[in-house]
Design a protein around this motif. Structure first.
Motif, PDB file in Angstrom:
ATOM      1  N   CYS A   2       0.817  -1.211   0.000  1.00 19.68           N
ATOM      2  CA  CYS A   2       0.000   0.000   0.000  1.00 19.68           C
ATOM      3  C   CYS A   2       0.852   1.262   0.000  1.00 19.68           C
ATOM      4  O   CYS A   2       0.445   2.291  -0.532  1.00 19.68           O
ATOM      5  N   TRP A   3       2.051   1.219   0.553  1.00 19.30           N
ATOM      6  CA  TRP A   3       2.884   2.420   0.631  1.00 19.30           C
ATOM      7  C   TRP A   3       3.414   2.863  -0.729  1.00 19.30           C
ATOM      8  O   TRP A   3       3.875   3.979  -0.881  1.00 19.30           O
ATOM      9  N   GLU A   6      -0.294   4.678  -2.256  1.00 22.38           N
ATOM     10  CA  GLU A   6      -1.062   5.677  -1.524  1.00 22.38           C
ATOM     11  C   GLU A   6      -0.210   6.317  -0.441  1.00 22.38           C
ATOM     12  O   GLU A   6       0.898   5.868  -0.162  1.00 22.38           O
ATOM     13  N   ASP A   7      -0.738   7.372   0.160  1.00 19.70           N
ATOM     14  CA  ASP A   7      -0.035   8.030   1.257  1.00 19.70           C
ATOM     15  C   ASP A   7      -0.013   7.116   2.470  1.00 19.70           C
ATOM     16  O   ASP A   7      -0.938   6.326   2.685  1.00 19.70           O
ATOM     17  N   PHE A   8       1.042   7.245   3.257  1.00 19.31           N
ATOM     18  CA  PHE A   8       1.151   6.400   4.444  1.00 19.31           C
ATOM     19  C   PHE A   8       1.701   7.208   5.609  1.00 19.31           C
ATOM     20  O   PHE A   8       2.254   8.281   5.445  1.00 19.31           O
ATOM     21  N   ILE A  37       4.587   0.834   8.871  1.00 21.84           N
ATOM     22  CA  ILE A  37       3.805   1.933   8.311  1.00 21.84           C
ATOM     23  C   ILE A  37       2.332   1.554   8.304  1.00 21.84           C
ATOM     24  O   ILE A  37       1.980   0.372   8.313  1.00 21.84           O
ATOM     25  N   SER A  38       1.488   2.572   8.286  1.00 21.29           N
ATOM     26  CA  SER A  38       0.063   2.318   8.173  1.00 21.29           C
ATOM     27  C   SER A  38      -0.490   3.175   7.054  1.00 21.29           C
ATOM     28  O   SER A  38      -0.138   4.349   6.915  1.00 21.29           O
ATOM     29  N   CYS A  39      -1.340   2.551   6.252  1.00 16.95           N
ATOM     30  CA  CYS A  39      -1.968   3.234   5.123  1.00 16.95           C
ATOM     31  C   CYS A  39      -3.412   3.541   5.514  1.00 16.95           C
ATOM     32  O   CYS A  39      -4.238   2.630   5.627  1.00 16.95           O
ATOM     33  N   LYS A  43      -6.535   1.122   5.187  1.00 19.70           N
ATOM     34  CA  LYS A  43      -6.538   0.655   6.580  1.00 19.70           C
ATOM     35  C   LYS A  43      -5.692  -0.608   6.763  1.00 19.70           C
ATOM     36  O   LYS A  43      -6.074  -1.541   7.432  1.00 19.70           O
ATOM     37  N   ARG A  44      -4.503  -0.585   6.148  1.00 22.10           N
ATOM     38  CA  ARG A  44      -3.576  -1.714   6.262  1.00 22.10           C
ATOM     39  C   ARG A  44      -2.321  -1.262   6.986  1.00 22.10           C
ATOM     40  O   ARG A  44      -1.904  -0.109   6.885  1.00 22.10           O
ATOM     41  N   GLU A  45      -1.708  -2.197   7.711  1.00 24.41           N
ATOM     42  CA  GLU A  45      -0.417  -1.950   8.345  1.00 24.41           C
ATOM     43  C   GLU A  45       0.584  -2.915   7.738  1.00 24.41           C
ATOM     44  O   GLU A  45       0.326  -4.114   7.642  1.00 24.41           O
ATOM     45  N   GLU A  46       1.703  -2.374   7.321  1.00 24.21           N
ATOM     46  CA  GLU A  46       2.739  -3.189   6.675  1.00 24.21           C
ATOM     47  C   GLU A  46       4.103  -2.773   7.192  1.00 24.21           C
ATOM     48  O   GLU A  46       4.236  -1.778   7.910  1.00 24.21           O
TER      49      GLU A  46
END
Length: 100
Positions: A2-3, A6-8, A37-39, A43-46
């Motif tokens: 996601c990073w 999109e913005d994170f 990081i969180s997007c 609504k994902r954390e990676e």
């Protein structure tokens, strides 16, 4: 990831991977450091690989120290070579004066 699309927001700053994380997370392999990081949109954390400022500073100062040592060695070699050339020149002048 996601990073990349999109913005994170950085949830946890860049930190060294534990021995368990090195074995389980492929993100730890390139640098040995990861950040969480969180997007917000998805609504994902990676986790993603990152470069530590402390590690970069350590590598930089090691490089500077190495270059200073190399410069000192070559400076000594230049001085020694100059002395040898000066002695040869003086010997040549002495021989020319003796032959007169």
């Amino acid at each position: 990831p996601c990073w990349q699309v999109e913005d994170f927001v950085v949830a946890q700053e860049c930190a060294r991977c534990s021995s368990f994380e090195v074995k389980t997370l492929p993100e730890c392999v390139p640098t040995g450091f990861i950040e969480k990081i969180s997007c917000p949109t998805s609504k994902r954390e990676e986790v993603k690989s990152c470069r530590s400022a402390v590690m970069e500073a350590h590598i930089f100062w090691r490089f500077v120290g190495t270059m200073m040592c190399v410069a000192a060695i070559f400076a000594v070699l230049v001085v020694c070579r100059q002395r040898v050339l000066d002695r040869k020149a003086l010997e040549k002048v002495r021989k020319q004066i003796e032959s007169i």
